[in-house]
Write a protein that holds these residues in place. Structure first.
Motif, PDB file in Angstrom:
ATOM      1  N   GLN A   1      82.273  31.537 -67.084  1.00 15.40           N
ATOM      2  CA  GLN A   1      80.848  31.568 -66.771  1.00 15.40           C
ATOM      3  C   GLN A   1      80.528  32.899 -66.104  1.00 15.40           C
ATOM      4  OE1 GLN A   1      79.479  28.203 -64.527  1.00 15.40           O
ATOM      5  NE2 GLN A   1      77.550  29.153 -63.978  1.00 15.40           N
TER       6      GLN A   1
ATOM      7  N   LEU B   1      72.032  29.696 -69.245  1.00  9.42           N
ATOM      8  CA  LEU B   1      72.251  28.544 -68.374  1.00  9.42           C
ATOM      9  C   LEU B   1      70.968  28.156 -67.658  1.00  9.42           C
ATOM     10  CD1 LEU B   1      75.695  29.475 -66.789  1.00  9.42           C
ATOM     11  CD2 LEU B   1      75.235  28.127 -68.844  1.00  9.42           C
TER      12      LEU B   1
ATOM     13  N   GLN C   1      69.036  25.823 -64.515  1.00  8.52           N
ATOM     14  CA  GLN C   1      69.302  25.582 -63.097  1.00  8.52           C
ATOM     15  C   GLN C   1      70.097  24.304 -62.889  1.00  8.52           C
ATOM     16  OE1 GLN C   1      65.588  25.685 -60.973  1.00  8.52           O
ATOM     17  NE2 GLN C   1      65.432  27.934 -61.037  1.00  8.52           N
ATOM     18  N   GLU C   2      69.844  23.324 -63.715  1.00  6.35           N
ATOM     19  CA  GLU C   2      70.561  22.052 -63.605  1.00  6.35           C
ATOM     20  C   GLU C   2      71.952  22.210 -64.216  1.00  6.35           C
ATOM     21  OE1 GLU C   2      71.502  18.540 -62.341  1.00  6.35           O
ATOM     22  OE2 GLU C   2      69.476  19.322 -61.987  1.00  6.35           O
ATOM     23  N   ASN C   3      72.978  22.230 -63.361  1.00 10.07           N
ATOM     24  CA  ASN C   3      74.345  22.511 -63.823  1.00 10.07           C
ATOM     25  C   ASN C   3      74.858  21.427 -64.757  1.00 10.07           C
ATOM     26  OD1 ASN C   3      76.610  24.179 -63.890  1.00 10.07           O
ATOM     27  ND2 ASN C   3      77.663  22.911 -62.370  1.00 10.07           N
ATOM     28  N   SER C   4      74.482  20.169 -64.531  1.00 12.40           N
ATOM     29  CA  SER C   4      74.974  19.074 -65.372  1.00 12.40           C
ATOM     30  C   SER C   4      74.519  19.247 -66.819  1.00 12.40           C
ATOM     31  CB  SER C   4      74.486  17.730 -64.819  1.00 12.40           C
ATOM     32  OG  SER C   4      73.071  17.690 -64.769  1.00 12.40           O
TER      33      SER C   4
ATOM     34  N   ASN D   1      73.983  22.135 -68.281  1.00 15.85           N
ATOM     35  CA  ASN D   1      74.793  23.225 -68.829  1.00 15.85           C
ATOM     36  C   ASN D   1      76.160  22.726 -69.286  1.00 15.85           C
ATOM     37  OD1 ASN D   1      72.742  25.083 -68.220  1.00 15.85           O
ATOM     38  ND2 ASN D   1      73.537  25.383 -66.127  1.00 15.85           N
TER      39      ASN D   1
ATOM     40  N   HIS E   1      83.024  19.915 -64.514  1.00 12.40           N
ATOM     41  CA  HIS E   1      82.401  20.329 -63.257  1.00 12.40           C
ATOM     42  C   HIS E   1      83.470  20.760 -62.243  1.00 12.40           C
ATOM     43  CE1 HIS E   1      79.154  20.491 -60.311  1.00 12.40           C
ATOM     44  NE2 HIS E   1      79.944  19.843 -59.453  1.00 12.40           N
TER      45      HIS E   1
ATOM     46  N   ASN F   1      83.708  24.433 -60.540  1.00 12.05           N
ATOM     47  CA  ASN F   1      83.613  24.591 -59.084  1.00 12.05           C
ATOM     48  C   ASN F   1      84.782  25.395 -58.529  1.00 12.05           C
ATOM     49  OD1 ASN F   1      81.204  23.303 -58.765  1.00 12.05           O
ATOM     50  ND2 ASN F   1      82.068  21.385 -57.982  1.00 12.05           N
TER      51      ASN F   1
END
Length: 648
Positions: free
Chosen positions: A29, A84, A86-89, A91, A112, A116
């Motif tokens: 990423q 991407l 803003q909502e990581n889920s 993505n 995830h 992280n």
């Protein structure tokens, strides 16, 4: 989670904080910082910035998933999907879809976790990981193991997954004891099983003194019990007037009261205190070994004994046995022949009580003149009182001694004890630091941690010398014997065998890890042989030397112990320019105060090794709750074990 798991989590972090090297196929990423001519762009990946060639129009300031397609002088990145959000889920689900993987909740959680911790991965690694994750019984543990496999670029195979998984919630000693128990319960042991049992016992069991070797043999081979008991009489350890029936009664009562855990040391010390010196009956509660030894010493010498002298007293008793058995073995042929001759001449009249006064006098004279001169000094002293009075009980004792001396088995038992003592080099009475070093060396070799390394060195040597490969026989280790047993049809399905093999493989995979110019090494050691309740964990980390070893001038060493009185204790040693600072984590005591003598001893011994002790600091192992002082006892420390990684 075990201490091993916590420290292992910490171990993989240095290798994965940011991305230093991009490999072909990796998915990372990144964020576009600048756009340059000729399809060049400055991209931030983790904490690092690099210039890469791009093949798709991108927007400055936006984040993307990239796949590395080449890692030559100029990195080529392929954009995966849209910019991407803003909502990581969202993505993560989108990326999974792009890679042809189901966007389930479980797969999203795993992705995830990778993101992280900034663990880069390839499409193939991720696909193999989610397949193993789906089949794993414990999803949380499986995620941790799979993340470790990807981070350390281990092959994504089920064998390696099982090896690392087996190290999650247990240590080595319970697995060794479980397999020992199963092997002992088998009616017949094959050659590989017997060798394995012997190796396992040598790893976990403390070396037994000579007397305890004999006591253990009493439990293992009841048919030899009377002979061993008489040998102990000859060595002066057991009262010459004691009957073997008293021993059998004591064994029976002890087994009934201690079915779950049979300690030969506890039994023998209790038996000495109660049966020989007649303190009290066996019906009372069995005393602790230390207390029984104190009582034994007081009865024997009329003096008090402290805990420091207990080991010395036990050593003296063992030496007494060894001296006695040495004389018996040296004179074995003559003693046996004379005892057999005397029994042949007088056994029947003695047994039927029809012996005349003249025969009895002749019998006694033959023993005194021909047999006793061949016996050890302590045996002579114990036998002579039997001649002072012409009692039936005394004659019976003499007959039993003669029968034992005429038996070949007697001398074999005595010789086996001497051979075992020689083989062990009397390590039980070595200084503790020497015992520790011996135990580590024997354990690392015996368990099989060096098998592959030694095999590699052997073949490298052959190739360098240009020799033909001949039959090379590796030393038999626990690992090699487990592999032999798996190949045998009748034991190949043994769950304990597979479980221990996976655990050893896991220890090998985690024993050494490299990151940049640093080395991280971890070692788990059975603690029982050193008298500890639980296993010892050690971790070493430091800069590499030119020989790819840890630099002893700049390193860090971590010891995780579970001690009898101090309980859980962590010792953290920092070494900078051979100057050592020590931090001790313990919830019970502040070990830095009122220990001036210990500090001076430690500093003195470190100076001998050309190190200088700077400071010793104490810190609590667990974080105290609000309104709770550190000195207050905790009702259950185990519930907070996962928290001390904050301090390490």
């Amino acid at each position: 989670m075990t201490v091993l798991g916590i420290v292992r989590d910490r171990l993989i972090q240095p290798a994965n904080n940011g991305v230093t090297t991009l490999r072909d196929g990796q998915i990372v990423q990144g964020k576009i910082l600048k756009i340059f001519p000729n399809n060049r762009a400055e991209i931030q990946i983790g904490a690092h910035k690099l210039v890469a060639e791009i093949t798709t129009p991108l927007s400055v300031g936006r984040g993307y998933f990239f796949q590395v397609q080449a890692a030559d002088k100029l990195v080529q990145l392929k954009v995966i999907g849209e910019p991407l959000k803003q909502e990581n889920s969202q993505n993560i689900v989108h990326l999974l879809t792009q890679l042809g993987i189901k966007g389930t909740k479980l797969n999203s959680q795993f992705m995830h976790a990778l993101m992280n911790d900034k663990v880069s991965f390839t499409e193939e690694q991720l696909q193999q990981a989610v397949q193993m994750l789906e089949k794993a019984p414990s999803k949380t543990d499986a995620m941790q193991v799979l993340k470790e496999m990807i981070a350390n670029r281990l092959p994504m195979t089920n064998t390696i997954f099982q090896a690392l998984s087996s190290n999650q919630h247990t240590t080595i000693s319970p697995l060794l004891h479980q397999l020992i128990t199963e092997l002992r319960q088998l009616p017949h042991l094959q050659d590989s099983q017997q060798k394995l049992l012997t190796l396992l016992e040598s790893i976990v069991e403390r070396p037994l003194s000579s007397e305890l070797q004999l006591v253990k043999q009493m439990f293992d081979a009841p048919q030899q019990r009377e002979t061993i008991f008489t040998l102990l009489k000859m060595a002066g350890i057991v009262d010459i007037n004691q009957q073997v029936s008293r021993l059998n009664n004591a064994v029976g009562q002890f087994l009934q009261a201690n079915r779950n855990h049979i300690s030969v040391e506890q039994f023998w010390n209790s038996f000495i205190g109660r049966e020989i010196y007649k303190e009290s009956s066996m019906s009372q509660t069995v005393e602790q070994p230390i207390n029984s030894l104190k009582t034994n010493f007081q009865h024997t010498t009329g003096q008090n004994i402290g805990e420091k002298e207990v080991g010395q007293f036990s050593s003296e008793r063992s030496n007494q046995i060894l001296q006695t058995f040495s004389t018996i073995v040296v004179n074995a042929r003559e003693i046996q022949a004379i005892a057999a001759k005397i029994i042949g001449l007088f056994h029947h009249p003695l047994k039927t009580n029809t012996i005349s006064s003249e025969q009895l006098a002749t019998w006694r004279n033959m023993i005194m003149d021909e047999l006793i001169p061949l016996l050890p000094t302590i045996t002579k002293e114990k036998i002579r009182p039997l001649f002072q009075q012409n009692k039936m009980e005394n004659n019976t004792q003499l007959i039993q001694l003669l029968q034992m001396m005429a038996n070949k088995e007697t001398y074999k038992i005595a010789q086996d004890v001497l051979l075992t003592e020689t083989k062990e080099h009397n390590s039980l009475y070595e200084p503790l630091q020497r015992q520790f070093i011996i135990h580590i060396n024997n354990y690392v070799q015996s368990i099989g941690l060096l098998d592959e390394s030694q095999l590699k060195m052997h073949f490298s040597s052959i190739l360098e010398q240009g020799e033909t490969i001949v039959n090379h026989k590796q030393p038999e280790t626990v690992k090699s014997l487990l592999l032999q047993m798996i190949q045998q049809e009748n034991v190949g399905s043994n769950e304990r065998v597979h479980q221990l093999l996976h655990f050893i493989n896991g220890m090998q995979l985690q024993s050494v890890q490299e990151s940049n110019n640093f080395l991280h090494a971890a070692l788990q050691i059975p603690g029982e042989k050193l008298g500890l309740h639980k296993d010892i964990f050690m971790q070493f980390e430091g800069k590499k030397t030119e020989k790819d070893q840890i630099d002893p001038d700049y390193c860090r060493i971590l010891f995780v112990l579970h001690l009898h009185h101090l309980q859980e204790t962590i010792i953290d040693m920092h070494i900078q320019k051979r100057i050592i600072s020590v931090t001790i984590f313990n919830d019970i005591h502040d070990l830095t105060y009122n220990n001036t003598d210990l500090k001076e001893t430690l500093a003195h011994n470190l100076n001998k090794l050309h190190y200088h002790l700077s400071t010793i600091t104490w810190k609590p192992l667990h974080v105290p709750e609000q309104n709770e002082t550190i000195k207050q006892p905790k009702k259950d420390l185990n519930n907070q074990k996962e928290r001390f990684d904050f301090f390490i």
